[in-house]
Write an enzyme that holds these catalytic residues in place. Structure first.
Site, mmCIF file in Angstrom:
data_model
loop_
_atom_site.group_PDB
_atom_site.id
_atom_site.type_symbol
_atom_site.label_atom_id
_atom_site.label_comp_id
_atom_site.label_asym_id
_atom_site.label_seq_id
_atom_site.Cartn_x
_atom_site.Cartn_y
_atom_site.Cartn_z
ATOM 1 N N ARG A 48 0.665 -1.121 0.047
ATOM 2 C CA ARG A 48 -0.058 -0.121 -0.167
ATOM 3 C C ARG A 48 0.760 1.220 -0.049
ATOM 4 N NH1 ARG A 48 -3.623 -0.742 4.426
ATOM 5 N NH2 ARG A 48 -4.962 -1.846 2.635
ATOM 6 N N TYR A 49 1.930 1.307 0.718
ATOM 7 C CA TYR A 49 2.894 2.432 0.764
ATOM 8 C C TYR A 49 4.020 2.275 0.028
ATOM 9 C CZ TYR A 49 -0.079 2.792 5.185
ATOM 10 O OH TYR A 49 -0.853 3.066 6.031
ATOM 11 N N ARG A 84 7.275 0.189 1.690
ATOM 12 C CA ARG A 84 7.205 -1.173 2.608
ATOM 13 C C ARG A 84 5.921 -1.917 2.294
ATOM 14 N NH1 ARG A 84 5.588 3.641 4.394
ATOM 15 N NH2 ARG A 84 4.135 4.174 6.013
ATOM 16 N N CYS A 141 -2.572 -18.259 14.900
ATOM 17 C CA CYS A 141 -2.155 -17.519 16.076
ATOM 18 C C CYS A 141 -2.489 -18.270 17.334
ATOM 19 C CB CYS A 141 -2.778 -16.370 16.294
ATOM 20 S SG CYS A 141 -2.894 -15.224 14.787
ATOM 21 N N CYS A 147 -7.583 -13.316 18.969
ATOM 22 C CA CYS A 147 -8.212 -12.163 19.605
ATOM 23 C C CYS A 147 -9.568 -12.215 18.843
ATOM 24 C CB CYS A 147 -7.388 -10.928 19.304
ATOM 25 S SG CYS A 147 -5.787 -11.446 19.535
ATOM 26 N N CYS A 167 -9.760 -8.958 16.281
ATOM 27 C CA CYS A 167 -8.693 -9.044 15.227
ATOM 28 C C CYS A 167 -9.447 -8.527 13.878
ATOM 29 C CB CYS A 167 -8.407 -10.522 15.012
ATOM 30 S SG CYS A 167 -7.259 -10.745 13.534
ATOM 31 N N ARG A 181 -8.387 -9.046 11.003
ATOM 32 C CA ARG A 181 -8.367 -10.097 9.881
ATOM 33 C C ARG A 181 -9.204 -11.205 10.148
ATOM 34 N NH1 ARG A 181 -2.698 -9.217 9.752
ATOM 35 N NH2 ARG A 181 -2.355 -7.292 8.780
ATOM 36 N N ASP A 225 -10.979 -0.801 14.282
ATOM 37 C CA ASP A 225 -11.591 -0.453 13.126
ATOM 38 C C ASP A 225 -12.773 -0.821 12.625
ATOM 39 O OD1 ASP A 225 -10.892 -3.002 12.106
ATOM 40 O OD2 ASP A 225 -9.193 -2.857 11.700
ATOM 41 N N ASP A 271 -6.338 3.467 11.071
ATOM 42 C CA ASP A 271 -6.369 2.899 9.645
ATOM 43 C C ASP A 271 -7.432 2.753 9.154
ATOM 44 O OD1 ASP A 271 -4.597 1.599 7.807
ATOM 45 O OD2 ASP A 271 -4.082 -0.031 9.196
ATOM 46 N N LYS A 306 -2.813 4.646 7.284
ATOM 47 C CA LYS A 306 -2.990 5.108 8.598
ATOM 48 C C LYS A 306 -2.974 6.852 8.486
ATOM 49 C CE LYS A 306 -0.619 0.915 10.489
ATOM 50 N NZ LYS A 306 -0.524 0.197 9.210
HETATM 51 C C1 LIG Z 1 0.461 -0.729 8.966
HETATM 52 C C2 LIG Z 1 0.888 -1.198 7.684
HETATM 53 C C3 LIG Z 1 2.222 -0.980 7.425
HETATM 54 C C4 LIG Z 1 3.575 -0.634 8.243
HETATM 55 O O1 LIG Z 1 3.173 0.656 8.556
HETATM 56 P P1 LIG Z 1 4.187 1.798 9.375
HETATM 57 O O2 LIG Z 1 3.335 2.913 9.702
HETATM 58 O O3 LIG Z 1 5.349 2.060 8.881
HETATM 59 O O4 LIG Z 1 4.380 1.030 10.758
HETATM 60 C C5 LIG Z 1 2.745 -1.415 5.989
HETATM 61 N N1 LIG Z 1 1.658 -1.981 5.218
HETATM 62 C C6 LIG Z 1 0.532 -2.063 5.656
HETATM 63 C C7 LIG Z 1 -0.745 -2.558 4.543
HETATM 64 C C8 LIG Z 1 -0.094 -1.475 6.704
HETATM 65 O O5 LIG Z 1 -1.247 -1.644 7.100
HETATM 66 S S1 SF4 Z 2 -4.827 -9.717 16.430
HETATM 67 FE FE1 SF4 Z 2 -5.484 -11.314 14.804
HETATM 68 S S2 SF4 Z 2 -3.632 -11.898 13.684
HETATM 69 FE FE2 SF4 Z 2 -2.943 -10.798 15.800
HETATM 70 S S3 SF4 Z 2 -2.563 -12.314 17.217
HETATM 71 FE FE3 SF4 Z 2 -4.895 -11.681 17.552
HETATM 72 S S4 SF4 Z 2 -5.881 -13.159 16.032
HETATM 73 FE FE4 SF4 Z 2 -3.629 -13.366 15.556
#
Ligand SMILES: *Cc1c(COP(=O)(O)O)cnc(C)c1O
Ligand code: SF4
Length: 384
Positions: free
Chosen positions: A124-125, A128, A137, A141, A144, A146, A305, A342, A349
């Site tokens: 996305r960025y 990175r 996991c 959680c 979560c 995801r 979120d 986010d 973010k």
């Molecule tokens: C959060 C995130 C990162 C890392 O973000 P930082 O602000 O650099 O910690 C990188 N890629 C994605 C898709 C993210 O959601």
């Molecule tokens: S937040 Fe989601 S991905 Fe992270 S440890 Fe918990 S269940 Fe696993």
């Protein structure tokens, strides 16, 4: 802040164990494979350790199909055995509100699937990527983001997918920072992690690797000296932990952080603001000061979120701002995290900070200091 007698005796000595495990010898209790093998996943297993309310029992029956339950005996030992309000319990036990559907909720709130150049990478960025290396996991959680993906065996990141991800990173010179995520990357074996870190850091343009993991919180035994030896071979490695509450700050968690820090990793914590769990300044302050004592710098405080079934955990945006206001100036600046949202749809973010400007009058700005006092500051126009 939530306090109970059970919490103060359990979490502080890290020894008291709920009845099903009272006689388990230390050699097993502190062995992460034993902890993995003895995870609580079914209702009757959970009920050997905790007394559930009717609500909790009903929620278990109706939600565990949608999002698996899994709790390590260690994480269960941090829970209040009877109180559904226990902050640790709320993070791992299903709640009836998970079934309440709101029209604004999203299945993939961060549009992570939409920004995948290859399966398993969200790019996305500019510089990175997020790289999903496993979908398991030790503890799932309830908050979560995801939810739809983690714990689902059909979406597991196969070896071929990890290879494809590494190949994408190798052919994309703009990627200088790779964030391993999942699931929890520490669910991989030491050998596999060693191999992935080695292959990533061998790529010329990859300057650093990060590991996002909740193992120091939910399965700190996983952080063995042998894992420390693996991590020590690779650098720079940053580790993002996910502590949310002081009840998770045990001697065993402290040991895990020490192993990581001694291995040369740079530690940062990413907490999620959760209603009724950690949504007050005193809880966040206590947590963050403990983290600093253990060489882990509070990095992000996330606004929860818009994922499906977690709206009951969400706090008003103002709550996060109020917490920052109560921290800045009153504690080490290092204890003040970045408060971020986010944004949905892959907006990325954004950081929020409390507004400290009371008034502007020409070049004069009136700020409010940490004590709430108005203080005038003369700006310059660049021509003075
Ligand atoms: C959060 C995130 C990162 C890392 O973000 P930082 O602000 O650099 O910690 C990188 N890629 C994605 C898709 C993210 O959601
Ligand atoms: S937040 Fe989601 S991905 Fe992270 S440890 Fe918990 S269940 Fe696993």
């Amino acid at each position: 802040m939530w306090v109970s007698a059970a919490f103060t005796t359990r979490a502080s000595d890290g020894v008291t164990r709920p009845s099903p495990w009272r006689d388990v010898p230390d050699a097993k209790w502190f062995d992460w494979t034993w902890q993995q093998q003895n995870r609580l996943t079914r209702l009757h297993e959970v009920e050997t350790a905790l007394t559930l309310s009717t609500d909790e029992r009903d929620a278990f029956a109706s939600t565990s199909e949608r999002f698996r339950v899994s709790i390590t005996p260690y994480y269960a030992s941090l829970m209040d055995p009877v109180d559904p309000q226990c902050p640790v319990r709320q993070q791992a036990l299903p709640h009836p509100s998970e079934l309440v559907v709101h029209d604004f909720e999203l299945e993939d709130p961060l549009a992570e699937e939409a920004h995948m150049p290859v399966p398993g990478i969200t790019h996305r960025y500019p510089d990175r990527v997020l790289f999903y290396v496993i979908h398991h996991c030790p503890v799932y959680c309830r908050h979560c983001t995801r939810k739809r993906k983690v714990s689902d065996p059909t979406t597991a990141a196969a070896r071929a997918q990890v290879d494809e991800g590494i190949a994408y990173i190798a052919r994309t010179p703009s990627v200088r920072d790779v964030l391993l995520s999942g699931g929890d990357p520490l669910s991989l074996s030491d050998e596999r992690l060693d191999e992935i870190l080695g292959r990533l850091l061998a790529i010329d343009h990859v300057e650093l690797v990060r590991i996002g993991t909740r193992n120091p919180v939910t399965l700190p035994m996983r952080v063995t000296d042998a894992l420390g030896d693996v991590l020590r071979r690779h650098r720079p490695v940053y580790v993002h932990t996910h502590f949310n509450h002081p009840a998770e700050c045990t001697p065993e968690a402290a040991r895990a952080l020490a192993v990581l820090a001694d291995a040369g990793c740079v530690l940062g914590n990413q907490m999620v603001l959760l209603r009724g769990v950690n949504d007050d300044a005193e809880t966040v302050r206590t947590l963050n000061l403990w983290l600093l004592r253990h060489r882990c710098r509070p990095y992000y405080m996330f606004q929860c979120d818009m994922a499906q079934g977690i709206t009951h955990f969400r706090t008003p945006v103002q709550t996060g701002l109020d917490i920052l206001r109560a921290l800045r100036g009153w504690s080490s600046g290092m204890a003040v995290p970045h408060f971020v949202i986010d944004l949905p749809g892959g907006g990325g973010k954004i950081e929020l900070t409390p507004d400290r400007v009371l008034d502007r009058d020409g070049d004069w700005i009136t700020f409010q200091n940490f004590q709430g006092r108005p203080i005038r500051f003369r700006d310059v126009s660049g021509r003075d």
